[in-house]
Design a protein around this motif. Sequence first.
Motif, PDB file in Angstrom:
ATOM      1  N   TYR A  42      28.435  43.082  20.465  1.00  0.00           N
ATOM      2  CA  TYR A  42      26.814  43.092  20.016  1.00  0.00           C
ATOM      3  C   TYR A  42      26.652  44.561  19.290  1.00  0.00           C
ATOM      4  O   TYR A  42      25.927  44.519  18.315  1.00  0.00           O
ATOM      5  CB  TYR A  42      25.976  43.261  21.451  1.00  0.00           C
ATOM      6  N   LEU A  43      27.281  45.511  19.723  1.00  0.00           N
ATOM      7  CA  LEU A  43      26.845  46.759  18.963  1.00  0.00           C
ATOM      8  C   LEU A  43      27.598  46.508  17.687  1.00  0.00           C
ATOM      9  O   LEU A  43      27.063  47.247  16.501  1.00  0.00           O
ATOM     10  CB  LEU A  43      27.646  48.053  19.536  1.00  0.00           C
ATOM     11  N   SER A  44      28.963  46.040  17.437  1.00  0.00           N
ATOM     12  CA  SER A  44      29.315  45.868  15.950  1.00  0.00           C
ATOM     13  C   SER A  44      28.638  44.826  15.233  1.00  0.00           C
ATOM     14  O   SER A  44      28.245  45.344  14.038  1.00  0.00           O
ATOM     15  CB  SER A  44      30.804  45.228  16.331  1.00  0.00           C
ATOM     16  N   ASP A  45      28.289  43.811  15.690  1.00  0.00           N
ATOM     17  CA  ASP A  45      27.363  42.814  14.991  1.00  0.00           C
ATOM     18  C   ASP A  45      25.948  43.337  14.558  1.00  0.00           C
ATOM     19  O   ASP A  45      25.582  43.264  13.205  1.00  0.00           O
ATOM     20  CB  ASP A  45      27.002  41.608  15.717  1.00  0.00           C
ATOM     21  N   LYS A  46      25.508  44.180  15.482  1.00  0.00           N
ATOM     22  CA  LYS A  46      24.138  44.776  15.118  1.00  0.00           C
ATOM     23  C   LYS A  46      24.298  45.930  14.191  1.00  0.00           C
ATOM     24  O   LYS A  46      23.527  46.139  13.007  1.00  0.00           O
ATOM     25  CB  LYS A  46      23.358  45.426  16.324  1.00  0.00           C
ATOM     26  N   PHE A  47      25.335  46.815  14.301  1.00  0.00           N
ATOM     27  CA  PHE A  47      25.578  47.958  13.374  1.00  0.00           C
ATOM     28  C   PHE A  47      25.878  47.330  11.793  1.00  0.00           C
ATOM     29  O   PHE A  47      25.057  47.817  10.977  1.00  0.00           O
ATOM     30  CB  PHE A  47      26.791  48.589  13.574  1.00  0.00           C
ATOM     31  N   ILE A  90      19.362  53.539  15.335  1.00  0.00           N
ATOM     32  CA  ILE A  90      19.760  52.485  16.390  1.00  0.00           C
ATOM     33  C   ILE A  90      20.750  53.421  17.569  1.00  0.00           C
ATOM     34  O   ILE A  90      20.898  52.791  18.410  1.00  0.00           O
ATOM     35  CB  ILE A  90      20.709  51.317  15.867  1.00  0.00           C
ATOM     36  N   GLY A  91      21.015  54.702  17.183  1.00  0.00           N
ATOM     37  CA  GLY A  91      21.674  55.623  18.311  1.00  0.00           C
ATOM     38  C   GLY A  91      23.054  55.671  18.209  1.00  0.00           C
ATOM     39  O   GLY A  91      23.667  56.436  18.974  1.00  0.00           O
ATOM     40  N   TYR A  92      23.851  54.977  17.518  1.00  0.00           N
ATOM     41  CA  TYR A  92      25.239  55.040  17.366  1.00  0.00           C
ATOM     42  C   TYR A  92      25.992  54.608  16.202  1.00  0.00           C
ATOM     43  O   TYR A  92      25.055  54.114  15.244  1.00  0.00           O
ATOM     44  CB  TYR A  92      25.825  54.131  18.442  1.00  0.00           C
ATOM     45  N   ASP A 174      29.219  33.234  17.385  1.00  0.00           N
ATOM     46  CA  ASP A 174      28.161  33.825  16.655  1.00  0.00           C
ATOM     47  C   ASP A 174      26.958  34.080  17.443  1.00  0.00           C
ATOM     48  O   ASP A 174      26.197  33.154  17.826  1.00  0.00           O
ATOM     49  CB  ASP A 174      27.711  32.885  15.330  1.00  0.00           C
ATOM     50  N   PHE A 175      26.883  35.466  17.690  1.00  0.00           N
ATOM     51  CA  PHE A 175      25.749  35.883  18.573  1.00  0.00           C
ATOM     52  C   PHE A 175      24.527  35.779  17.755  1.00  0.00           C
ATOM     53  O   PHE A 175      23.375  35.714  18.501  1.00  0.00           O
ATOM     54  CB  PHE A 175      26.007  37.182  18.691  1.00  0.00           C
ATOM     55  N   ASP A 176      24.308  35.503  16.410  1.00  0.00           N
ATOM     56  CA  ASP A 176      23.057  35.213  15.794  1.00  0.00           C
ATOM     57  C   ASP A 176      22.011  36.323  16.161  1.00  0.00           C
ATOM     58  O   ASP A 176      20.820  35.845  16.808  1.00  0.00           O
ATOM     59  CB  ASP A 176      22.493  33.876  15.955  1.00  0.00           C
ATOM     60  N   LEU A 177      21.884  37.359  15.523  1.00  0.00           N
ATOM     61  CA  LEU A 177      21.003  38.336  15.828  1.00  0.00           C
ATOM     62  C   LEU A 177      19.827  38.488  14.820  1.00  0.00           C
ATOM     63  O   LEU A 177      19.293  39.401  14.555  1.00  0.00           O
ATOM     64  CB  LEU A 177      21.859  39.888  15.782  1.00  0.00           C
ATOM     65  N   SER A 178      20.014  37.532  13.887  1.00  0.00           N
ATOM     66  CA  SER A 178      18.986  37.306  12.854  1.00  0.00           C
ATOM     67  C   SER A 178      17.737  37.342  13.255  1.00  0.00           C
ATOM     68  O   SER A 178      16.739  38.032  12.892  1.00  0.00           O
ATOM     69  CB  SER A 178      19.105  36.179  12.041  1.00  0.00           C
ATOM     70  N   MET A 272      20.032  47.324  28.969  1.00  0.00           N
ATOM     71  CA  MET A 272      19.094  47.638  27.959  1.00  0.00           C
ATOM     72  C   MET A 272      19.208  47.640  26.660  1.00  0.00           C
ATOM     73  O   MET A 272      18.419  47.156  25.907  1.00  0.00           O
ATOM     74  CB  MET A 272      18.495  49.315  28.515  1.00  0.00           C
ATOM     75  N   ILE A 273      20.239  48.178  26.063  1.00  0.00           N
ATOM     76  CA  ILE A 273      20.688  48.135  24.662  1.00  0.00           C
ATOM     77  C   ILE A 273      20.760  46.835  24.138  1.00  0.00           C
ATOM     78  O   ILE A 273      20.364  46.218  23.142  1.00  0.00           O
ATOM     79  CB  ILE A 273      22.048  49.007  24.593  1.00  0.00           C
ATOM     80  N   LEU A 274      21.528  46.048  24.940  1.00  0.00           N
ATOM     81  CA  LEU A 274      21.880  44.456  24.568  1.00  0.00           C
ATOM     82  C   LEU A 274      20.567  43.515  24.568  1.00  0.00           C
ATOM     83  O   LEU A 274      20.524  42.685  23.835  1.00  0.00           O
ATOM     84  CB  LEU A 274      22.846  43.944  25.420  1.00  0.00           C
ATOM     85  N   HIS A 275      19.629  44.137  25.277  1.00  0.00           N
ATOM     86  CA  HIS A 275      18.318  43.407  25.328  1.00  0.00           C
ATOM     87  C   HIS A 275      17.334  44.063  24.178  1.00  0.00           C
ATOM     88  O   HIS A 275      16.097  43.949  24.316  1.00  0.00           O
ATOM     89  CB  HIS A 275      17.729  43.453  26.690  1.00  0.00           C
ATOM     90  N   ASP A 276      18.130  44.888  23.382  1.00  0.00           N
ATOM     91  CA  ASP A 276      17.063  45.357  22.270  1.00  0.00           C
ATOM     92  C   ASP A 276      16.226  46.307  22.518  1.00  0.00           C
ATOM     93  O   ASP A 276      15.223  46.558  21.974  1.00  0.00           O
ATOM     94  CB  ASP A 276      16.709  44.293  21.271  1.00  0.00           C
ATOM     95  N   VAL A 277      16.451  47.144  23.954  1.00  0.00           N
ATOM     96  CA  VAL A 277      15.479  48.145  23.974  1.00  0.00           C
ATOM     97  C   VAL A 277      16.017  49.465  23.358  1.00  0.00           C
ATOM     98  O   VAL A 277      17.030  49.775  23.526  1.00  0.00           O
ATOM     99  CB  VAL A 277      15.425  48.366  25.637  1.00  0.00           C
TER     100      VAL A 277
END
Length: 527
Positions: A42-47, A90-92, A174-178, A272-277
């Motif tokens: 998740y961190l990788s895909d979001k980054f 995003i903190g990282y 595909d986590f599909d973070l779009s 928390m982070i994975l729920h986009d907090v």
Amino acid sequence: MSQSQQLQQLKKQLWNIANDLRGKMGADEFRDYILGFIFYKYLSDKFIRFANNILAEEGEGFDNFANFDTSNPEHLEYIEEVKENAIDEIGYALAPNQLFHQLAKRGKQDQAFILDDLADTLKAIEQGTLGTDSEEDFANLFEDIDLTSTKLGNSPDDRNELIVKVLSHLDAIDFDLSNTESDVLGDAYEYLIGEFASGAGKKAGEFYTPQMVSTLLAKIVTSGKDTISSVYDPTCGSGSLLLRVKREANDVDRIYGQEMNRTTYNLARMNMILHDVNFTKFDIKQEDTLKRPQHVGMRFDAIVANPPFSAKWSADPLLLQDERFSDYGKLAPKTKADMAFVQHMLHHLDDNGTMAVVLPHGVLFRGSSEGDIREYIIKNLNALDAVIGLPANIFYGTSIPTSVLVFKKNRKHDKDVFFIDASDCFDKQKNQNMLLPEHIDTIIKTYQARENVDKFAHVASLKDIHDNDYNLNIPRYVDTFEAEPDVDLAAVAKALQDLEKKSQETDATINGFCEELGIDSPFKVGS
């Protein structure tokens, strides 16, 4: 594909990976690995989405951060720029060669040994935040992923083979973070946590509250409120209760929690982070709440908790000088910290806040110091607003019935306490009873209406409670006794007369038959 279908597919995919690849390892042991790797992906895909959005502004040829080469001086300039922006927002940050897909591809296609690079990458994510605002939220976040453990395999090559399989399977999803409004991945993550909890037995109570119980508490503390300025859980476990409040409210500004278990604390931060907090919006601390509270002096708009039932604690007499306990003059017993958690939470509750806590039934009627604390809360603070009895066997690891206690300091209904007996509100399943959405709706509607409901709910005056010596045992207030239907004595008498008449007729018939045969009848008088 609808969001619901997408969620079901993702749940199935993730659970199949966890189930198929853990081998003989216990579910609670493999949990830390699979949830940690999902979080890393998740961190990788979001980054990479974040990085590519920044690079898109540079024009053609800068469309994919994954293609950048850290050995290329021109690329390195852009890599550093992206990382600097990422840390702030995003903190990282990650380097191109640290992306999840790159490691998974190397392991699968090149059969490379990736364990060392994977360990270095996870450590780099943590250390990359040192000295920044997000440092506390990422510090030692992956410490439970021990890639040298023989649980993963006897030899380094065996361990590498298993990890490559896990990463490859996850890489194919595909986590599909779009859609930033969608919480599909967060829901799937919560589902996995719940599945691991169901297989972990008694240990599950340390980190997970069943989703429908979380929903009930969240609906209670958000009832009548559009926004929540702050929500707090002093025994937050995996953070599921806090996240449920976030979902039920239109807006939650800040989330606070404390958790004693280190592994579970890490899981809560990941959750928390994975729920986009955003890292600026939550503050989760790791420590013993009763012994070393971490949010001293703070007051919260909403408080939710599912403390460990009847946990042991120090009950050190010196704590009577602690402002959380001093006014009561009594401490909860050493073997039952339930009321100590209540005292702690009441201390942190804002004057206009609402608090909902799950506790074992014993807190409703046990005497000694618990009885004195209960009386003080009702008589002196007048803070108890409602008592809701839940069904037995709805929590992992224990079959005892539980209750939800609702507290408010400035109560609208300050002359009474509302009791609900929802002990029959469940669906019986194979190993556990389950609260269904319709049960939650019934309880919440009854709580909001605050009216007597025959054999289900009762508004008890403070005098009623005083007359019961502050015993809150629900059957004292909600009469669920099913009386036998009224008996029609005249009808019973007539039925007996008819039965007697038929008996006499039958005797006469048998006597006549015996006379014709010339034998004595067993029913002949005087025989």
